[in-house]
Scaffold this active site. Structure first.
Site, PDB file in Angstrom:
ATOM      1  N   VAL A  16       0.823  -1.207   0.000  1.00 20.30           N
ATOM      2  CA  VAL A  16       0.000   0.000   0.000  1.00 20.30           C
ATOM      3  C   VAL A  16       0.861   1.263   0.000  1.00 20.30           C
ATOM      4  O   VAL A  16       0.673   2.171  -0.814  1.00 20.30           O
ATOM      5  CB  VAL A  16      -0.948  -0.001   1.218  1.00 20.30           C
ATOM      6  CG1 VAL A  16      -1.640   1.352   1.356  1.00 20.30           C
ATOM      7  CG2 VAL A  16      -1.990  -1.107   1.075  1.00 20.30           C
ATOM      8  N   MET A  17       1.834   1.332   0.914  1.00 18.26           N
ATOM      9  CA  MET A  17       2.656   2.536   1.023  1.00 18.26           C
ATOM     10  C   MET A  17       3.609   2.676  -0.163  1.00 18.26           C
ATOM     11  O   MET A  17       3.788   3.770  -0.706  1.00 18.26           O
ATOM     12  CB  MET A  17       3.446   2.513   2.329  1.00 18.26           C
ATOM     13  CG  MET A  17       2.591   2.694   3.579  1.00 18.26           C
ATOM     14  SD  MET A  17       1.844   4.332   3.676  1.00 18.26           S
ATOM     15  CE  MET A  17       3.279   5.323   4.108  1.00 18.26           C
ATOM     16  N   ARG A  37       8.329  -8.569  -5.605  1.00 21.14           N
ATOM     17  CA  ARG A  37       8.569 -10.009  -5.784  1.00 21.14           C
ATOM     18  C   ARG A  37       7.313 -10.720  -6.289  1.00 21.14           C
ATOM     19  O   ARG A  37       7.365 -11.872  -6.696  1.00 21.14           O
ATOM     20  CB  ARG A  37       9.088 -10.645  -4.491  1.00 21.14           C
ATOM     21  CG  ARG A  37       8.157 -10.585  -3.311  1.00 21.14           C
ATOM     22  CD  ARG A  37       8.896 -10.937  -2.016  1.00 21.14           C
ATOM     23  NE  ARG A  37       8.032 -10.884  -0.840  1.00 21.14           N
ATOM     24  CZ  ARG A  37       7.469 -11.929  -0.279  1.00 21.14           C
ATOM     25  NH1 ARG A  37       7.689 -13.140  -0.791  1.00 21.14           N
ATOM     26  NH2 ARG A  37       6.715 -11.809   0.787  1.00 21.14           N
ATOM     27  N   ALA A  79      10.014  -3.945   7.808  1.00 24.08           N
ATOM     28  CA  ALA A  79      11.193  -3.643   8.631  1.00 24.08           C
ATOM     29  C   ALA A  79      11.770  -4.926   9.209  1.00 24.08           C
ATOM     30  O   ALA A  79      11.052  -5.885   9.491  1.00 24.08           O
ATOM     31  CB  ALA A  79      10.819  -2.676   9.748  1.00 24.08           C
ATOM     32  N   SER A 131       5.473   9.587   7.274  1.00 19.14           N
ATOM     33  CA  SER A 131       4.232   9.673   8.046  1.00 19.14           C
ATOM     34  C   SER A 131       3.115  10.230   7.193  1.00 19.14           C
ATOM     35  O   SER A 131       3.323  11.098   6.354  1.00 19.14           O
ATOM     36  CB  SER A 131       4.426  10.554   9.280  1.00 19.14           C
ATOM     37  OG  SER A 131       3.214  10.626  10.021  1.00 19.14           O
ATOM     38  N   GLY A 132       1.927   9.733   7.460  1.00 19.72           N
ATOM     39  CA  GLY A 132       0.753  10.217   6.762  1.00 19.72           C
ATOM     40  C   GLY A 132      -0.158   9.102   6.277  1.00 19.72           C
ATOM     41  O   GLY A 132      -1.235   9.355   5.752  1.00 19.72           O
ATOM     42  N   GLY A 133       0.286   7.846   6.467  1.00 17.20           N
ATOM     43  CA  GLY A 133      -0.524   6.728   6.040  1.00 17.20           C
ATOM     44  C   GLY A 133      -0.648   6.668   4.524  1.00 17.20           C
ATOM     45  O   GLY A 133       0.091   7.323   3.782  1.00 17.20           O
ATOM     46  N   LYS A 185      11.268   9.536  13.554  1.00 15.50           N
ATOM     47  CA  LYS A 185       9.986   8.904  13.205  1.00 15.50           C
ATOM     48  C   LYS A 185       9.489   8.011  14.333  1.00 15.50           C
ATOM     49  O   LYS A 185       8.287   7.945  14.618  1.00 15.50           O
ATOM     50  CB  LYS A 185      10.136   8.093  11.913  1.00 15.50           C
ATOM     51  CG  LYS A 185       8.863   7.335  11.477  1.00 15.50           C
ATOM     52  CD  LYS A 185       7.667   8.259  11.368  1.00 15.50           C
ATOM     53  CE  LYS A 185       6.511   7.647  10.584  1.00 15.50           C
ATOM     54  NZ  LYS A 185       6.033   6.352  11.027  1.00 15.50           N
ATOM     55  N   HIS A 188       8.058  10.293  16.901  1.00 22.00           N
ATOM     56  CA  HIS A 188       6.797  10.766  16.324  1.00 22.00           C
ATOM     57  C   HIS A 188       5.687   9.750  16.602  1.00 22.00           C
ATOM     58  O   HIS A 188       4.588  10.106  17.040  1.00 22.00           O
ATOM     59  CB  HIS A 188       7.007  10.954  14.812  1.00 22.00           C
ATOM     60  CG  HIS A 188       5.752  11.042  13.989  1.00 22.00           C
ATOM     61  ND1 HIS A 188       4.942   9.959  13.743  1.00 22.00           N
ATOM     62  CD2 HIS A 188       5.185  12.088  13.326  1.00 22.00           C
ATOM     63  CE1 HIS A 188       3.921  10.322  12.980  1.00 22.00           C
ATOM     64  NE2 HIS A 188       4.054  11.611  12.706  1.00 22.00           N
ATOM     65  N   ASN A 189       5.982   8.473  16.374  1.00 21.26           N
ATOM     66  CA  ASN A 189       4.983   7.436  16.602  1.00 21.26           C
ATOM     67  C   ASN A 189       4.658   7.276  18.075  1.00 21.26           C
ATOM     68  O   ASN A 189       3.513   6.984  18.448  1.00 21.26           O
ATOM     69  CB  ASN A 189       5.458   6.108  16.019  1.00 21.26           C
ATOM     70  CG  ASN A 189       5.382   6.082  14.507  1.00 21.26           C
ATOM     71  OD1 ASN A 189       5.271   7.119  13.860  1.00 21.26           O
ATOM     72  ND2 ASN A 189       5.460   4.897  13.927  1.00 21.26           N
ATOM     73  N   GLU A 192       2.314   9.884  18.896  1.00 23.43           N
ATOM     74  CA  GLU A 192       1.036   9.465  18.309  1.00 23.43           C
ATOM     75  C   GLU A 192       0.290   8.513  19.240  1.00 23.43           C
ATOM     76  O   GLU A 192      -0.928   8.646  19.442  1.00 23.43           O
ATOM     77  CB  GLU A 192       1.309   8.800  16.967  1.00 23.43           C
ATOM     78  CG  GLU A 192       0.102   8.294  16.222  1.00 23.43           C
ATOM     79  CD  GLU A 192       0.504   7.550  14.960  1.00 23.43           C
ATOM     80  OE1 GLU A 192      -0.008   6.443  14.746  1.00 23.43           O
ATOM     81  OE2 GLU A 192       1.347   8.081  14.199  1.00 23.43           O
ATOM     82  N   LYS A 263       2.460  -1.861  16.566  1.00 21.74           N
ATOM     83  CA  LYS A 263       3.472  -2.391  15.660  1.00 21.74           C
ATOM     84  C   LYS A 263       4.882  -2.281  16.212  1.00 21.74           C
ATOM     85  O   LYS A 263       5.838  -2.648  15.535  1.00 21.74           O
ATOM     86  CB  LYS A 263       3.368  -1.683  14.311  1.00 21.74           C
ATOM     87  CG  LYS A 263       2.103  -2.040  13.544  1.00 21.74           C
ATOM     88  CD  LYS A 263       2.122  -1.473  12.143  1.00 21.74           C
ATOM     89  CE  LYS A 263       0.901  -1.918  11.343  1.00 21.74           C
ATOM     90  NZ  LYS A 263       0.905  -1.365   9.970  1.00 21.74           N
ATOM     91  N   ARG A 290      -2.648   0.143  25.904  1.00 21.01           N
ATOM     92  CA  ARG A 290      -2.910  -0.811  24.820  1.00 21.01           C
ATOM     93  C   ARG A 290      -2.720  -2.249  25.300  1.00 21.01           C
ATOM     94  O   ARG A 290      -3.500  -3.143  24.957  1.00 21.01           O
ATOM     95  CB  ARG A 290      -2.000  -0.527  23.628  1.00 21.01           C
ATOM     96  CG  ARG A 290      -2.298   0.795  22.937  1.00 21.01           C
ATOM     97  CD  ARG A 290      -1.664   0.870  21.561  1.00 21.01           C
ATOM     98  NE  ARG A 290      -1.829   2.186  20.968  1.00 21.01           N
ATOM     99  CZ  ARG A 290      -1.570   2.480  19.697  1.00 21.01           C
ATOM    100  NH1 ARG A 290      -1.129   1.531  18.883  1.00 21.01           N
ATOM    101  NH2 ARG A 290      -1.744   3.697  19.229  1.00 21.01           N
TER     102      ARG A 290
END
Length: 473
Positions: A16-17, A37, A79, A131-133, A185, A188-189, A192, A263, A290
């Protein structure tokens, strides 16, 4: 490389990304080579979008051969081991000066290791937070690249073309060397995580405390989003609250099971904070929330044995709970951002990155998940004082926090009395109170350590004596 190699940029990994970023780059007039692949993914993208500036292949050798030199290749793979595997496969196909970018959420120390390994081979490696989905990747993300400055210079035209645009400029900058981009990042998460939990706690207090429906909460959040509390996550929350289930007609959020996933980046943020000795209790509490949510069966069983206090509000609480929640949300958010910025500041010093906190605030102002109006005064605070020790003592925020603290205390007190958990509101307030306290009770802690383990302590009346030990028997 001959002129036949027309492709200016390569994207490996058409999830998707990866697909969204590849299409974004092609939209800006760059010829994009794509690899996956599973070549059928590329066929599906072409069938759906038919972009003339993009061509795909399932052969890594052909993919690399399609690119003009110095090659610029963005990896959008899972990752971890997959990044190392792709690097190993690419290495023999690359030439000195080529640039490989890891656009996933990689552990920053892995990025440091990978950058060093490529540098020794005459290749460039960039670790870039994105970032930004899906929407941001397709139309304008916030980008946080870290690595060699000369490699960033090669990427800059493309990254600036695809980045989000805010009133403060393009939402991309060279963050710093090696792992700086992925570290920023990660933090940042972490912010978030805490921001999302604060919104969940606000929702819970007003839902349970005042009995507000999803639509009534959305009405309230819509008004808030027109003022200082404006943010992408608040806007997203009110959209979620408005959504109705097609089958039942009920608010869809009421049908979502209360078990949150993660994640790993929030956990990494807390782990690093412990290593660097920088407290981030708001982020840690959000992570714990969570994890507690995942204990659904245990919580249901416990609710039958551990009854909650009655949900009865005083007249003052009924009249003021919404305004208290607004001020508490803003104040706790500021404290959360303060913790994240302090952590970036500490890592920048530890690893000699020279990260500009003002620039981080600027590139987070558009495109990214934690974009919010408060980032504008945050940026101004670090512009005026780059070495500001803590955001909460800045001229921009100290008076605001002082003014909002009473409402914040009322919100936490009311929620506690009603038995409604507000872990991030509470831990953020404790951080605020601890940081503003000239005296803390750790004199007793240090005395205890010396009494049972001879760990020594310092006397406040004799600082010149250094560390001393006493017989406490």
């Amino acid at each position: 490389m001959t002129s036949a190699a027309k492709f200016q940029f390569g994207v490996a990994g058409m999830g998707v990304m990866g697909a969204s970023l590849a299409l974004n780059i092609a939209d800006r007039g760059f010829k994009v080579a794509a690899w996956d692949r599973h070549p059928e993914k590329i066929d599906e993208i072409h069938a759906k979008h038919g972009h003339p500036e993009m061509k795909g292949t399932g052969s890594l050798e052909e993919f690399v051969g399609m690119l003009e030199r110095p090659r610029r290749i963005l990896l959008m793979v899972t990752a971890g081991a997959a990044v190392d595997q792709m690097m190993d496969r690419l290495t023999p196909l690359l030439s000195p000066g080529d640039v490989v970018i890891d656009g996933g959420n990689s552990w920053f120390q892995d990025t440091q290791r990978r950058e060093k390994a490529y540098r020794e081979k005459g290749l460039h490696f960039i670790g870039m937070g994105v970032s930004g989905g899906e929407e941001g990747a397709r139309h304008g993300p916030s980008l946080m690249p870290g690595g060699p400055a000369e490699a960033y210079a090669l990427l800059r035209p493309v990254l600036e073309a695809i980045a989000a645009r805010a009133e403060s400029g393009l939402c991309v900058t060279h963050v710093g060397p090696d792992g700086a981009g992925h570290f920023v990042k990660m933090v940042h998460n972490g912010i978030e995580y805490a921001d999302m939990q604060l919104l969940a706690e606000t929702y819970d207090v007003l839902r349970r405390g005042l009995g507000l429906s999803a639509d009534a909460l959305a009405d309230t959040f819509t008004k808030w989003n027109e003022g200082i509390a404006e943010s992408f996550l608040l806007e997203t929350t009110l959209k979620v609250l408005r959504k109705k289930d097609a089958e039942t007609g009920k608010p869809l959020v009421d049908l979502v099971l209360d078990k949150a996933g993660q994640k790993g980046t929030g956990k990494w943020t807390v782990q690093v904070s412990l290593d660097l000795g920088i407290p981030v209790p708001s982020i840690a509490s959000a992570l714990d929330a969570r994890n507690l949510s995942a204990m659904k069966d245990e919580r249901v069983a416990a609710s039958a044995k551990l009854p909650a206090p009655p949900l009865t509000l005083t007249a003052e609480e009924k009249a003021n709970l919404i305004s208290w929640a607004h001020d508490a949300l803003y104040a706790a958010r500021v404290v959360t951002y303060a913790q994240g910025m302090r952590l970036i500041q500490a890592a920048s010093k530890e690893y000699h990155w020279n990260v500009s906190l003002a620039e981080m605030a600027r590139i987070w102002r558009g495109g990214c998940i934690i974009r919010a109006k408060l980032l504008t005064p945050l940026r101004e605070a670090f512009t005026q004082q780059p070495d500001l020790p803590n955001l909460i003592v800045s001229e921009a925020f100290a008076p605001v926090l002082t003014k909002m603290a009473p409402a914040w205390r009322q919100l936490v007190g009311t929620a506690t009395r009603l038995g409604i958990p507000v872990p991030v509101f509470s831990s953020s307030l404790a951080y605020f109170d601890s940081y503003r306290s000239a005296e803390l009770p750790q004199n007793l802690t240090q005395a205890q350590r010396d009494a049972f383990g001879a760990h020594t302590y310092q006397r406040r009346d004799k600082p010149e004596a250094g560390f001393v030990h006493s017989d406490w028997s």
